[in-house]
Scaffold this active site. Structure first.
Site, PDB file in Angstrom:
ATOM      1  N   TYR A 126      -2.278  -0.180  10.585  1.00  0.00           N
ATOM      2  CA  TYR A 126      -2.457  -0.898   9.295  1.00  0.00           C
ATOM      3  C   TYR A 126      -1.291  -0.270   8.631  1.00  0.00           C
ATOM      4  CZ  TYR A 126      -4.017  -1.207   4.055  1.00  0.00           C
ATOM      5  OH  TYR A 126      -3.781  -1.194   2.891  1.00  0.00           O
TER       6      TYR A 126
ATOM      7  N   SER B 236       1.084  -1.302  -0.014  1.00  0.00           N
ATOM      8  CA  SER B 236       0.324   0.146  -0.293  1.00  0.00           C
ATOM      9  C   SER B 236       0.978   1.216  -0.384  1.00  0.00           C
ATOM     10  CB  SER B 236      -1.451   0.144   0.757  1.00  0.00           C
ATOM     11  OG  SER B 236      -1.401   1.256   1.821  1.00  0.00           O
TER      12      SER B 236
HETATM   13  N1  NAP Z   1      -8.422  -1.089  -1.778  1.00  0.00           N
HETATM   14  C1  NAP Z   1      -7.751  -0.015  -1.963  1.00  0.00           C
HETATM   15  O1  NAP Z   1      -7.707   1.311  -1.765  1.00  0.00           O
HETATM   16  C2  NAP Z   1      -6.743  -0.619  -1.372  1.00  0.00           C
HETATM   17  C3  NAP Z   1      -5.429   0.657  -0.931  1.00  0.00           C
HETATM   18  C4  NAP Z   1      -3.793  -0.260  -1.016  1.00  0.00           C
HETATM   19  C5  NAP Z   1      -3.855  -0.839  -0.463  1.00  0.00           C
HETATM   20  N2  NAP Z   1      -4.910  -2.463  -0.303  1.00  0.00           N
HETATM   21  C6  NAP Z   1      -4.655  -3.576  -0.378  1.00  0.00           C
HETATM   22  O2  NAP Z   1      -4.673  -4.411  -1.434  1.00  0.00           O
HETATM   23  C7  NAP Z   1      -5.073  -5.761  -0.476  1.00  0.00           C
HETATM   24  C8  NAP Z   1      -7.042  -6.247  -1.370  1.00  0.00           C
HETATM   25  O3  NAP Z   1      -7.304  -4.928  -0.735  1.00  0.00           O
HETATM   26  P1  NAP Z   1      -9.206  -5.096  -1.028  1.00  0.00           P
HETATM   27  O4  NAP Z   1      -8.917  -3.930  -1.207  1.00  0.00           O
HETATM   28  O5  NAP Z   1      -9.557  -5.713  -2.560  1.00  0.00           O
HETATM   29  O6  NAP Z   1     -10.349  -6.077   0.260  1.00  0.00           O
HETATM   30  P2  NAP Z   1     -11.026  -6.614   0.243  1.00  0.00           P
HETATM   31  O7  NAP Z   1     -11.851  -6.744  -1.155  1.00  0.00           O
HETATM   32  O8  NAP Z   1     -12.049  -5.910   1.827  1.00  0.00           O
HETATM   33  O9  NAP Z   1     -10.334  -7.874   0.055  1.00  0.00           O
HETATM   34  C9  NAP Z   1     -10.040  -8.275   0.827  1.00  0.00           C
HETATM   35  C10 NAP Z   1      -9.269 -10.465   0.590  1.00  0.00           C
HETATM   36  O10 NAP Z   1      -8.804 -10.464   1.935  1.00  0.00           O
HETATM   37  C11 NAP Z   1      -9.066 -11.378   2.593  1.00  0.00           C
HETATM   38  N3  NAP Z   1      -9.040 -11.791   4.152  1.00  0.00           N
HETATM   39  C12 NAP Z   1      -9.215 -10.588   4.758  1.00  0.00           C
HETATM   40  N4  NAP Z   1      -8.683 -10.920   6.531  1.00  0.00           N
HETATM   41  C13 NAP Z   1      -7.981 -12.975   5.833  1.00  0.00           C
HETATM   42  C14 NAP Z   1      -8.236 -14.168   7.043  1.00  0.00           C
HETATM   43  N5  NAP Z   1      -7.932 -13.327   8.200  1.00  0.00           N
HETATM   44  N6  NAP Z   1      -7.845 -14.884   6.665  1.00  0.00           N
HETATM   45  C15 NAP Z   1      -8.443 -15.173   5.236  1.00  0.00           C
HETATM   46  N7  NAP Z   1      -8.438 -14.018   4.045  1.00  0.00           N
HETATM   47  C16 NAP Z   1      -8.655 -13.126   4.182  1.00  0.00           C
HETATM   48  C17 NAP Z   1     -10.320 -11.282   1.728  1.00  0.00           C
HETATM   49  O11 NAP Z   1     -11.356 -12.254   1.945  1.00  0.00           O
HETATM   50  P3  NAP Z   1     -12.754 -13.333   3.390  1.00  0.00           P
HETATM   51  O12 NAP Z   1     -12.964 -12.065   3.685  1.00  0.00           O
HETATM   52  O13 NAP Z   1     -13.132 -14.488   2.697  1.00  0.00           O
HETATM   53  O14 NAP Z   1     -12.116 -13.721   4.187  1.00  0.00           O
HETATM   54  C18 NAP Z   1     -10.644 -10.556   0.539  1.00  0.00           C
HETATM   55  O15 NAP Z   1     -10.806 -11.923  -0.212  1.00  0.00           O
HETATM   56  C19 NAP Z   1      -4.602  -5.599   0.743  1.00  0.00           C
HETATM   57  O16 NAP Z   1      -3.797  -6.148   1.310  1.00  0.00           O
HETATM   58  C20 NAP Z   1      -4.975  -3.911   0.778  1.00  0.00           C
HETATM   59  O17 NAP Z   1      -4.356  -4.389   1.807  1.00  0.00           O
HETATM   60  C21 NAP Z   1      -6.183  -1.805  -1.234  1.00  0.00           C
END
Ligand code: NAP
Length: 254
Positions: free
Chosen positions: A159, A146
């Site tokens: 985070y 991130s």
């Molecule tokens: N969206 C943004 O703006 C943004 C910005 C910077 C970085 N990121 C990074 O991108 C990545 C994906 O984020 P996203 O935005 O796509 O979020 P998201 O839609 O909430 O997806 C998060 C994923 O992580 C899984 N997860 C969370 N806790 C878990 C656990 N304890 N065990 C197994 N799986 C788990 C969830 O699956 P389940 O709930 O099914 O377990 C889900 O598939 C993350 O590393 C985040 O920090 C996102």
């Protein structure tokens, strides 16, 4: 992904967190490029749907229900991948969550949960995958990090602490394993239309902040992260090792 064709053909790719957001996009995008995708997450119905979509489009995929806070479940995910497909070419560490709380308001339990989920899982999945990659003398690890690894924002301190550590993890893996044909890089997204931002009310509420925080004044698209991942996982990027690729619309400049 018109500029790429079959660049992951036959590659066995494990992705954590394929039940939604960026991880789901990566699973579908990798499969379109010929990868065999092993998805994971806790929400089994959503994970199976993604695997079924890949299969109905003619690809190969499986979903393994995994809670990444349990390191033995992560070990099972990696071992089962190798038992089934004979190898692991790609590991994408992606599963994480973003709690918002002022730093001083975190409890011990908050701290452990963020560290175990967002950092511990990246550490242990990498260690378990590296053992196989070393035997193979090849492999690629991609950490979805991130922009907060380098830029602090009030309310997401715990985070960003984990995210900053992931940058070090990327470099350590890159440094120690390059001689064994292994590469490790990371993508540092800015605000992406995924996770909480998939909710229209959150987008509306955060509209002004998004425009203020991002010079290009919009959310990034999941496809823009997938595109960056495909580049870093392609053979053409083999000289990238320990690289952080910011895909953030210039947010780190503000
Ligand atoms: N969206 C943004 O703006 C943004 C910005 C910077 C970085 N990121 C990074 O991108 C990545 C994906 O984020 P996203 O935005 O796509 O979020 P998201 O839609 O909430 O997806 C998060 C994923 O992580 C899984 N997860 C969370 N806790 C878990 C656990 N304890 N065990 C197994 N799986 C788990 C969830 O699956 P389940 O709930 O099914 O377990 C889900 O598939 C993350 O590393 C985040 O920090 C996102």
């Amino acid at each position: 992904m018109a500029i790429y064709k079959d660049i992951l053909k036959g590659k066995v790719a494990v992705i954590t967190g394929t039940t939604s957001g960026i991880g789901k996009g990566l699973a579908l995008g990798f499969a379109k490029q010929g990868a065999i995708v092993v998805g994971s997450g806790r929400r089994e119905n959503l994970g199976q749907e993604v695997a079924a979509k890949i299969k109905s489009d003619g690809g190969e995929a499986m979903f393994i229900k995994t809670d990444v806070t349990d390191h033995l479940a992560i070990k099972h995910l990696i071992d089962e991948t190798v038992n089934t497909y004979g190898r692991i070419d790609i590991l994408v560490n992606n599963a994480a969550y973003e709690p918002t709380k002022l730093f001083m308001d975190n409890t011990y339990e908050d701290y452990r949960k963020v560290i175990d989920t967002n950092l511990g899982s990246y550490v242990m999945a990498s260690i378990y995958a590296l053992k196989y990659m070393k035997q193979q003398q090849s492999g690629k690890i991609l950490n979805i990090n991130s922009v907060t690894a380098i830029q602090q924002v009030p309310g997401v301190g715990m985070y960003s602490l984990a995210k900053a550590a992931i940058s070090n993890l990327t470099k350590v893996i890159a440094l120690e394993n390059a001689k064994d044909g292994i590469r490790c890089n990371e993508i540092n997204p800015g605000l992406i239309l995924a996770g909480e931002f998939e909710k229209a009310e959150v987008r509306e509420w955060a509209k002004e902040a998004i425009e203020k925080m991002t010079p290009v004044a919009r959310l990034g698209k999941v496809e823009e992260i997938v595109h960056a991942a495909l580049y870093l996982l392609s053979d053409e990027a083999d000289f990238c090792n320990g690289t952080s690729l910011l895909v953030d619309g210039g947010r780190h400049l503000i």
